[in-house]
Motif scaffolding. Structure first.
Motif, PDB file in Angstrom:
ATOM      1  N   LEU A   1      13.254  -0.281   7.708  1.00 40.56           N
ATOM      2  CA  LEU A   1      13.274  -0.357   6.246  1.00 40.56           C
ATOM      3  C   LEU A   1      13.606  -1.767   5.761  1.00 40.56           C
ATOM      4  O   LEU A   1      12.923  -2.308   4.883  1.00 40.56           O
ATOM      5  CB  LEU A   1      14.286   0.647   5.685  1.00 40.56           C
ATOM      6  N   GLY A   2      14.632  -2.378   6.330  1.00 37.47           N
ATOM      7  CA  GLY A   2      15.005  -3.729   5.945  1.00 37.47           C
ATOM      8  C   GLY A   2      13.942  -4.749   6.294  1.00 37.47           C
ATOM      9  O   GLY A   2      13.680  -5.687   5.530  1.00 37.47           O
ATOM     10  N   PHE A   3      13.326  -4.570   7.461  1.00 40.55           N
ATOM     11  CA  PHE A   3      12.259  -5.478   7.899  1.00 40.55           C
ATOM     12  C   PHE A   3      11.101  -5.481   6.908  1.00 40.55           C
ATOM     13  O   PHE A   3      10.610  -6.542   6.507  1.00 40.55           O
ATOM     14  CB  PHE A   3      11.778  -5.053   9.287  1.00 40.55           C
ATOM     15  N   VAL A   4      10.676  -4.301   6.477  1.00 40.23           N
ATOM     16  CA  VAL A   4       9.528  -4.208   5.568  1.00 40.23           C
ATOM     17  C   VAL A   4       9.890  -4.740   4.183  1.00 40.23           C
ATOM     18  O   VAL A   4       9.069  -5.382   3.525  1.00 40.23           O
ATOM     19  CB  VAL A   4       9.012  -2.757   5.500  1.00 40.23           C
ATOM     20  N   ARG A   5      11.117  -4.513   3.749  1.00 42.32           N
ATOM     21  CA  ARG A   5      11.551  -5.124   2.486  1.00 42.32           C
ATOM     22  C   ARG A   5      11.486  -6.646   2.601  1.00 42.32           C
ATOM     23  O   ARG A   5      11.121  -7.339   1.649  1.00 42.32           O
ATOM     24  CB  ARG A   5      12.973  -4.696   2.141  1.00 42.32           C
TER      25      ARG A   5
ATOM     26  N   THR B   1      11.583  11.260   5.950  1.00 44.32           N
ATOM     27  CA  THR B   1      12.301  11.955   4.881  1.00 44.32           C
ATOM     28  C   THR B   1      11.307  12.795   4.081  1.00 44.32           C
ATOM     29  O   THR B   1      10.089  12.566   4.141  1.00 44.32           O
ATOM     30  CB  THR B   1      12.984  10.961   3.937  1.00 44.32           C
ATOM     31  N   PRO B   2      11.775  13.782   3.307  1.00 43.32           N
ATOM     32  CA  PRO B   2      10.855  14.587   2.481  1.00 43.32           C
ATOM     33  C   PRO B   2      10.024  13.732   1.526  1.00 43.32           C
ATOM     34  O   PRO B   2       8.817  13.962   1.373  1.00 43.32           O
ATOM     35  CB  PRO B   2      11.799  15.525   1.720  1.00 43.32           C
ATOM     36  N   GLU B   3      10.653  12.733   0.889  1.00 38.94           N
ATOM     37  CA  GLU B   3       9.921  11.870  -0.027  1.00 38.94           C
ATOM     38  C   GLU B   3       8.876  11.048   0.719  1.00 38.94           C
ATOM     39  O   GLU B   3       7.758  10.848   0.250  1.00 38.94           O
ATOM     40  CB  GLU B   3      10.886  10.943  -0.777  1.00 38.94           C
ATOM     41  N   GLY B   4       9.280  10.552   1.899  1.00 38.83           N
ATOM     42  CA  GLY B   4       8.351   9.763   2.692  1.00 38.83           C
ATOM     43  C   GLY B   4       7.172  10.580   3.177  1.00 38.83           C
ATOM     44  O   GLY B   4       6.033  10.101   3.193  1.00 38.83           O
ATOM     45  N   ALA B   5       7.413  11.796   3.586  1.00 34.98           N
ATOM     46  CA  ALA B   5       6.336  12.672   4.044  1.00 34.98           C
ATOM     47  C   ALA B   5       5.357  12.965   2.912  1.00 34.98           C
ATOM     48  O   ALA B   5       4.154  13.134   3.141  1.00 34.98           O
ATOM     49  CB  ALA B   5       6.911  13.962   4.594  1.00 34.98           C
TER      50      ALA B   5
ATOM     51  N   VAL C   1      10.285   0.974  -0.357  1.00 37.21           N
ATOM     52  CA  VAL C   1      10.068   1.324   1.042  1.00 37.21           C
ATOM     53  C   VAL C   1      10.516   2.758   1.271  1.00 37.21           C
ATOM     54  O   VAL C   1      11.589   3.177   0.825  1.00 37.21           O
ATOM     55  CB  VAL C   1      10.839   0.377   1.991  1.00 37.21           C
ATOM     56  N   LEU C   2       9.684   3.529   1.980  1.00 36.22           N
ATOM     57  CA  LEU C   2       9.951   4.932   2.265  1.00 36.22           C
ATOM     58  C   LEU C   2      10.095   5.156   3.768  1.00 36.22           C
ATOM     59  O   LEU C   2       9.282   4.646   4.552  1.00 36.22           O
ATOM     60  CB  LEU C   2       8.802   5.817   1.760  1.00 36.22           C
ATOM     61  N   ASP C   3      11.102   5.912   4.150  1.00 34.96           N
ATOM     62  CA  ASP C   3      11.220   6.395   5.521  1.00 34.96           C
ATOM     63  C   ASP C   3      10.277   7.593   5.650  1.00 34.96           C
ATOM     64  O   ASP C   3      10.468   8.601   4.978  1.00 34.96           O
ATOM     65  CB  ASP C   3      12.668   6.808   5.794  1.00 34.96           C
TER      66      ASP C   3
END
Length: 254
Positions: free
Chosen positions: A113-117, A129-133, A124-126
């Protein structure tokens, strides 16, 4: 994953002749570019396929300018989703989208997450996680375009988060994606899936090399392997969890 080259950068040889992990390979001069001295051999080896794919992907999404002007035309997207944003193609796609002046939402694993930011992504979405999915933007924006660099994501996951005339450019299309693209084309659907096939272009490779020389585009190297450990490099690549590029180095063995 790419072999490390010394003086020249070239697109992968035609698939019929192979040569991807050979000490020597023949490439057409028309697809070969001299590597600027400011660009390392590892960077030069990573640009031709991964960065070129990301560039052509964004062009398929109607982005024509990368000078921060918002994509260069009235039809360019404003809100872009990049999936698998920490991977080989994805980490270039995030940077190029930001160079174009777009708002970028990106998906990746929790550890990146930090790398992509750091690459410039606005949100940025994991993906676990439900939101990321659900690919749901934290700010609730609908995506005008998707640079899809992951695998196994069904169209049903994209549909709820897309703007009315959004385009999804898929760099890993399967049979189902290709069939859906054809169906959308013949039915004149506003939301479109575009299967991507890399078409090597020398002028694009020269531009990418120059952007790297200027420090505007960076290549992140996940790991390096000597040719004698190429099997390990392939195994790591197939796992799909590399951060940036995996490079196989020719020359002196460890």
């Amino acid at each position: 994953m790419h072999c490390l080259t010394n003086t020249f950068m070239d697109h992968s040889p035609p698939w019929k002749t192979g040569g991807g992990l050979a000490e020597y390979a023949v490439a057409p001069a028309s697809l070969t570019v001299a590597r600027p001295p400011e660009v390392s051999a590892a960077e030069g080896a990573s640009l031709p396929t991964a960065a070129s794919t990301a560039l052509q992907q964004l062009k398929a999404l109607r982005v024509t300018s990368f000078d921060g002007s918002g994509g260069g035309n009235n039809n360019a997207p404003k809100n872009v989703l990049v999936t698998a944003a920490s991977g080989g193609v994805g980490h270039y796609a995030v940077q190029l989208a930001k160079l174009a002046g777009l708002h970028v939402t990106a998906t990746c694993g929790a550890r990146n997450l930090g790398f992509v930011r750091g690459l410039g992504a606005d949100e940025v979405l994991d993906y676990k996680t439900p939101e990321g999915a659900r690919l749901q933007s934290p700010s609730g924006v609908k995506y005008d375009a998707v640079a899809h660099c992951a695998t196994g994501t069904p169209w049903s996951a994209f549909a709820p988060v897309l703007a009315d005339s959004a385009t999804v450019a898929d760099v890993t299309p399967g049979i189902a994606a290709t069939a859906r693209s054809f169906l959308q084309k013949v039915t004149l659907a506003k939301q479109r899936l575009v299967p991507m096939i890399l078409i090597p272009k020398k002028e694009e490779m020269e531009w990418l090399a120059d952007m790297t020389r200027q420090g505007k585009l960076k290549t992140v190297i996940d790991s390096r392997y000597p040719l004698s450990r190429a099997r390990e490099a392939w195994a790591k690549s197939i796992e799909g969890h590399a951060t940036g590029k995996i490079v196989v180095e020719m020359g002196d063995e460890e």
